[in-house]
Structures are given as C-alpha cells and as structure tokens.
Design a protein around this motif. Sequence first.
Motif, PDB file in Angstrom:
ATOM      1  N   UNK A 138       0.855  -1.186  -0.017  1.00 15.90           N
ATOM      2  CA  UNK A 138       0.211  -0.056   0.091  1.00 15.90           C
ATOM      3  C   UNK A 138       0.770   1.266   0.189  1.00 15.90           C
ATOM      4  N   UNK A 139       1.890   1.194   0.785  1.00 15.98           N
ATOM      5  CA  UNK A 139       2.956   2.322   0.720  1.00 15.98           C
ATOM      6  C   UNK A 139       3.580   2.474  -0.609  1.00 15.98           C
ATOM      7  N   UNK A 140       3.685   1.468  -1.261  1.00 18.34           N
ATOM      8  CA  UNK A 140       4.351   1.646  -2.668  1.00 18.34           C
ATOM      9  C   UNK A 140       3.482   2.352  -3.637  1.00 18.34           C
ATOM     10  N   UNK A 141       2.173   1.949  -3.428  1.00 19.04           N
ATOM     11  CA  UNK A 141       1.199   2.697  -4.058  1.00 19.04           C
ATOM     12  C   UNK A 141       1.362   4.310  -4.064  1.00 19.04           C
ATOM     13  N   UNK A 142       1.454   4.838  -2.789  1.00 19.47           N
ATOM     14  CA  UNK A 142       1.426   6.265  -2.612  1.00 19.47           C
ATOM     15  C   UNK A 142       2.787   6.720  -3.467  1.00 19.47           C
ATOM     16  N   UNK A 143       3.753   5.854  -3.310  1.00 17.84           N
ATOM     17  CA  UNK A 143       5.183   6.116  -3.939  1.00 17.84           C
ATOM     18  C   UNK A 143       4.932   6.154  -5.438  1.00 17.84           C
ATOM     19  N   UNK A 144       4.227   5.220  -6.141  1.00 20.02           N
ATOM     20  CA  UNK A 144       3.875   5.248  -7.406  1.00 20.02           C
ATOM     21  C   UNK A 144       3.228   6.630  -7.935  1.00 20.02           C
ATOM     22  N   UNK A 145       2.218   6.821  -7.088  1.00 17.34           N
ATOM     23  CA  UNK A 145       1.701   8.179  -7.435  1.00 17.34           C
ATOM     24  C   UNK A 145       2.594   9.408  -7.610  1.00 17.34           C
ATOM     25  N   UNK A 146       3.652   9.364  -6.465  1.00 18.09           N
ATOM     26  CA  UNK A 146       4.497  10.592  -6.336  1.00 18.09           C
ATOM     27  C   UNK A 146       5.473  10.703  -7.579  1.00 18.09           C
ATOM     28  N   UNK A 147       5.707   9.277  -7.934  1.00 16.28           N
ATOM     29  CA  UNK A 147       6.711   9.124  -9.233  1.00 16.28           C
ATOM     30  C   UNK A 147       5.946   9.474 -10.373  1.00 16.28           C
ATOM     31  N   UNK A 148       4.824   9.331 -10.539  1.00 15.74           N
ATOM     32  CA  UNK A 148       3.996   9.614 -11.752  1.00 15.74           C
ATOM     33  C   UNK A 148       4.039  11.215 -11.709  1.00 15.74           C
ATOM     34  N   UNK A 149       3.557  11.922 -10.623  1.00 16.29           N
ATOM     35  CA  UNK A 149       3.584  13.408 -10.484  1.00 16.29           C
ATOM     36  C   UNK A 149       4.862  13.945 -10.792  1.00 16.29           C
ATOM     37  N   UNK A 150       5.951  13.250 -10.416  1.00 23.83           N
ATOM     38  CA  UNK A 150       7.246  13.920 -10.439  1.00 23.83           C
ATOM     39  C   UNK A 150       7.663  13.757 -12.039  1.00 23.83           C
ATOM     40  N   UNK A 151       7.253  12.772 -12.609  1.00 22.41           N
ATOM     41  CA  UNK A 151       7.794  12.683 -13.962  1.00 22.41           C
ATOM     42  C   UNK A 151       6.862  13.622 -14.910  1.00 22.41           C
ATOM     43  N   UNK A 152       5.582  13.610 -14.543  1.00 19.91           N
ATOM     44  CA  UNK A 152       4.607  14.632 -15.189  1.00 19.91           C
ATOM     45  C   UNK A 152       5.020  16.322 -15.205  1.00 19.91           C
ATOM     46  N   UNK A 153       5.546  16.613 -14.042  1.00 18.54           N
ATOM     47  CA  UNK A 153       5.951  17.709 -13.792  1.00 18.54           C
ATOM     48  C   UNK A 153       7.277  18.013 -14.417  1.00 18.54           C
ATOM     49  N   UNK A 154       7.926  16.915 -14.614  1.00 13.35           N
ATOM     50  CA  UNK A 154       9.500  17.121 -14.997  1.00 13.35           C
ATOM     51  C   UNK A 154       9.314  17.457 -16.599  1.00 13.35           C
ATOM     52  N   UNK A 155       8.358  16.604 -17.116  1.00  9.66           N
ATOM     53  CA  UNK A 155       8.230  16.680 -18.546  1.00  9.66           C
ATOM     54  C   UNK A 155       7.584  18.180 -18.810  1.00  9.66           C
ATOM     55  N   UNK A 156       6.690  18.536 -18.014  1.00  7.73           N
ATOM     56  CA  UNK A 156       6.014  19.899 -18.072  1.00  7.73           C
ATOM     57  C   UNK A 156       7.111  20.929 -18.070  1.00  7.73           C
ATOM     58  N   UNK A 157       8.115  21.086 -17.106  1.00 12.33           N
ATOM     59  CA  UNK A 157       9.073  21.950 -17.268  1.00 12.33           C
ATOM     60  C   UNK A 157      10.095  21.832 -18.135  1.00 12.33           C
ATOM     61  N   UNK A 158      10.359  20.768 -18.525  1.00 15.27           N
ATOM     62  CA  UNK A 158      11.416  20.723 -19.566  1.00 15.27           C
ATOM     63  C   UNK A 158      10.876  21.282 -21.008  1.00 15.27           C
TER      64      UNK A 158
END
Lengths: 332, 448
Positions: free
Chosen positions: A295-315
């Motif tokens: 369950x904790x990993x599911x929270x981490x996965x959401x964070x990874x997705x948000x981070x990747x999306x933000x990184x792409x947007x910033x780039x």
Amino acid sequence: MTQPTTTLDDQFTAAESRTRRSRKKSLSSNMAAYGFLAPAGFLVITFFLVPVVIIFYLSMTNLSTSNFTTDLSAMQFVGLENFRILFNDQFAAKIFFNTVFYVLVTLSLFNVTLALIVSLLSTHIERRAGFAFRAIWILPRITAATVYIMLWRRLAVEAPYGIINQVNTLLGQTTYNYLDARPWEFVIVVNGFIGVSFGMIIFTSAIESIPKDLLNASLVDGSTILQRIRYVILPLLRWPLLFVVTYQTLSLLTSFEQILLLTDGGPGLYATEVWSLTAYHRALSNYFGNAQWGYGSAFAVVLVIIGVVLAVIYMRVFRFNELVAEPKIEVL
Amino acid sequence: MNRRWSVVLIISLFLISVFGVAQAQETIPVTIRCKANVQGGEGWRCDNFAEVESQVEADLGVTLDLTLIQDDIDWGDYKQEFVLASEANEAPDIILSGHEDIGAWAASGLIIPIEDKLADYPQFEDVVPNLWESMKYQGLIYGVPQDAEARPIFYSKLLLRDLGWSEEDIDSLPQRVADGEYTFADMLATAQEAIDAGVIEEGNGYWHRGSNGFDWLMYYFGEGGQITDEQGNLVWDSAAILKVYELLASLPETGVTRPDMIGLSGSEVWHPAVASADQVLFAQGGTWNWGSWAKQYVADRGGNDYLLPNIGLMLFPALDAGTALTLTHPLVYMVSSQSENPDVAMALIAAVTTPDANNRHAIDSFHLGILKSQVESEAYKNDPVLSNAHYMLDYTTGAPNNPDLPAWQNAYWVGIQAAETGANTPQEALDLATAQLKNEMGDKVIYK
C-alpha cells in the motif's frame, strides 16, 4: 559480348551494404562515447529505473510485514487493489493538497525568492563578508537533520521550556505551543532555511560569472544598484532560476524527514502530512508493527508519476534543451 | 632414543589435549537486540544476558560471543529494523519487542515457535500463567515474557492536598477506584473542581497520551467494547467507540484537558510537567514512567524520594462498563528464524527468566514482575512503587496478536484525533474511522 547489367536487386543490395557499413562506422565511432556514458548509464538504471520498476511491482502486491518475503515471485499479486484503497481514502485529497501547499509556498518564499535575495545581498558586499554570510546560510543544510530539528523544537516548544516563549514571557507577551498553533509556518520555515542554500549557490555562481564589462557599462550609464539588478543581473539569471524551480519542486515533493521529526504530520488529523510522509508511514513505520509495503508503494508510485509529469512539463515549458545546449552567459 | 620418543609423545599429547579443549569450547556468536531506555533503568533487558553469560557457558560447555544492542528509537523504526535486518540475513538471534509483533512476525516466518523447547527449562514454569496467552499465535507459543506493566492514572497528591483532600482521602483513592466507587466521571469532576478553585490552570486537570498507542484501548474496553470475538476476529463496536469519542471531545470543551493535548511533546512538556507533581492533577501513563521520572526528570529534586510523597497511582477508573481496569503490554523475547543456535538462544532466555535477573529490571525501571516467585520475593515486595502497583495485573486487559490490529488501531486513532481536536463531531469522527477501516480491511473485521 554484352556488358553485364545491374539488376534492381543488385542495386538494393549495394545500397543496403553501404548503409550497413555506414551504420557500423557510425557505431564504432560512437563506441567511445557510449563507453564514457556506460558508468553513468549503469548507475541511472540500477539506482533510478530499477527501483521505480520494483515500486510499481510492489504497489500491485499486498506485501506487508505479516506476509513478508523478498522473493518477488512469492508475493501475492492484487492488481490495482492498493490504488482502489488509496483513491477511496477520505484523507488522500487533504494530503495531496497539503503537499501542493507545502511545495508551492516553500519554493516560492524560500527556495527561490530568499535564495535570490541572499545571493544578491552577499554579492554586493565586501567579498569576504559575502562569503561568510553565505556560509552561515549553508549551515541548515549541512547540520544533521535530527540536530537541526531538535534546535527548532527547543525554540518552539511552550513555556517555560521553549526559547521563543521565554522571550515572550520576559516581554510580557502571551506564550504559545507554537508547533500546535502554527505548524505550517514552522514546517515551511524549517524546510525553507534548508532549501535556501541550494538556490543561493546556483544564483551566486551565476551572478559571479556575469562579465564585469556589462556591470561596468551599466555603472558608466549611471544605473543605481536596483536598476542594475533589475535590468542587467535578473535577465541573465533566467536559466539558473528555471533550473532551481524545477529541481527544487521535485526535491520538495519527495522530502519529508524534517516534517517527520518536527510534527510527524500533525498536530491532529493529517494537518501537515504530505504525500511522501504518508508513503513512509504506510510502508516503513508503523507503531503497531505490521507495515504495509504494498500500500505504501502505491503512494510512492503516485509520487513518481506526478514527478515525471512535472519534469516533462518543466522541460517543455522552460525549454530545457536550450538550457543545456549552450551556456548563455558565457556567449554574452 | 627412548627418551627422544618420550618427549615427542608428551608434546603430542599436550597438543592433542589443547586442541581437544579448544574444539570442546566452541565459540558461538549470539546477537541480542533490545528496545530500552537505558537512562530510565531499562538496560537490564539486554544487560542481564551479560550477567548470565558465564553460567550458560558452563551449562552448555561452549564459549559465547554475545553482542548486546540496546536501542531507544521509535517503536515503528525499531520493528522495521528487525524486518529489514531479516531481509538482509542479519537478524539478531534474540529480538525483544511487543507481544503484538508475534502476530505479524510469526505469520511471515521471521520468528520461530518455541513451545516444544519450554519444557527443557524449569524457569519457564515460574512465569505467571496468564502471560502465556499473549505469547501465542494460532495456538503456538512464540515468545517468553520479559516484563509486564500497568497503565495507571497518576495523581498528584500535592495538588489534591491543595484542593483540601485529607491524607486519608488521598491514600484510599486507589482502593476506591478499584472498587468502582470513584469513577472516571468523578475524576473529571475533581479535575474541574481543582481548576475552578485555582489549584491548577485550565487544561491541566487530566492529561492523556499525546500519540497513537495501546493506551487508547482502555477507553474502548471501559465503554464496554470488545476487541475480538471468540474466533479471534477483530470487532469494531461502533456504540462503544462513539462513547469514547464523545468522552474525548468533552475533555477540551470543558477545559479539563488542554486543547493541544494530542501531539503534545512527551520529553519536552508531558513528562517534565507531570513528574513535577505541581502542574497536572491526573495523567494517564505507564508504570515505567516512574523510573524515567526518578532518574531523569526529577532527579535533581530527589528522584524517588520526591515522587513517593507527591504522586500516586490508581487504576483507569470505571467508565460505562462499570469496572476499573488497566492494560498490560508485555515485552517478549523472541528467537529469530535466522538464528543458527536457537537452543543456545533459549538457554540464554531461560537464564534471565529468574527472580534475581528480572527484579534487577523491574525495580530499576518500574515494570511489573512476570514470575510467581519474583512477586513474592523480598526485593520486589519491599519496593514501594511495585508493591503499590502489582495488584493492577488483576484488572488488566491486553491487545490481541492479530496482524490486522494496526489497521484497526489506526482507524480508531483517526476518530480520536477528529473528535478531540474538534475537527469533527463524535458521530462524524466515528463515520470517518469506520469508513477508513472498511476501505482498508473490508469484511475482515466484524462491525457491530
């Protein structure tokens, strides 16, 4: 005798052969480059990509202390069940918006604005004094997190134990349990003071590398200090600013250790709980023992997705390709 | 020639004997990890093994290489360390932790059942029989009790005197609570009276725990809640929980408890204030608090000599269920499944399960005894705090060794925070907590 004629097939074969030779030549000429990239590539794959893949896998299992195993094939696959629980969690939205608030406010007030102010101030005073000033601002970052938080707690705790409240008492003012009354203010200031140093170093080095000719020219033109900052320095800091915003956004998204030590997500109901802290609480720390790794990993996965999306947007928005293409300041 | 052969023979015999002794005295490494506030007197949890090392070596004919690790980090981190150490094949041979970990650790095979080894050691026959119940998972025993405790209400004799109570009233308070004459409502009324009389500041009438923990189960049990059914399934009794939330919501509303009680720092505020005996009238804690207060918080005022005349202990007074109670959370020695020498580990555990060894820990840290002969020993009986608190084990409750208990406790805690901080009404808090438990546990819990 007739001259042998080349057929269409022969022409294709010759062309293919040329292409192959060209590719081979290109590959062999790039081998050195790949060789140089290999160590970094290995590290990125081992320490960035593989953990992300493992986290994705764990998030689809019900791994917990009570069915703990390190054998990936023995873990019980539950599909998207953890994500169903997560998105039905009545506090997930609150934790998400806590995270947005924490990142935006800390980033805008401290990691960028205060870092810029400190850089500008410390580069406009005597060099040694500026160096000492910056060294002081680096202290929060190099101090061990537990020691740093203990200092803040000792400052904030209520009378007669807390230092701020001791001053309040001396001045005849009301005393508070600051960590209860003003938790967000303390969380942001405590993290912000650490964050300042990163931007400060980047901005200072950028300011120091501005060609003196430009600054002297502005002086000759009779500019004031403020005008020099506004019309000469700040335009040249555009790229460092964008880099700091991007890097620090992602950094703040995943930082939780100071919040853990300061408020542990409280006081009360998830008052200062951020997403990465929830992932930690679920997967790695449970007072009663049975930690929920899946369950904790599911929270981490959401964070990874948000981070990747933000990184792409910033780039995309900030055109990072241009940033890494050439050093703009030196070109000028 | 003969003489030369004789010398060779003697030297050979000498070498063989030395080699043989060295072979017999095999060195066995044993690592033991304990959670202990050493400054508060809990160091004997691990240090007792050093005391019995030579005795066990002699009994088993081996040489021991003991590694004792005392740790006082947060419980969550401590437990996680053991799991991660097991993952890395570096688990200690013996781990000391709460009995509730038996549920999760036995289910995942991190610890081994020891039931078949108990009969080899007469020391275990001396353990108070009902403690074995909390050592079980699916009918098998997985641990040996290390200590027990009560979670009493501490009351300030100093402040009760200021309120006008006679010495007789003060001294009889624990008995009146145990008899159900003096209830939780009476305690809150006394606290309110003290505030109104100016004896204490508003908010200092009753202090409870500031964080999640087993103590909150006492409110649930006190309101008639049941934690498991006969089959061992977890039970969520909404009626009892609603009463708990209503009670907790009323505490800051009436001013008996400070509004920032939840989240209040233990080491920085809670302990200094309660141990001083001159600020807080009633405070719910654990018997072990006494040890750390005497050695750390009021050591400069005389330690035990200051505490004894100024602070008393009583049971958690009766709520709607009508009887006073307390809660015991025995700590347990468990043997890791990675231990290469489980029999040596058991011999060591047996050697520290004696009145002498356990009294060192109990008296220094103010934990309750676990052995029948220990509680009858002069050293235990003569200790004024332990002798005043031991009767509480007759009123004790406990938590089950159910791996799903953390989800239950966390949902219960969500409602506690929602209700007491005033973020939600008690009914809303119950709805929040129930929804959380249903979302995470579904039908694995029985909802009443």
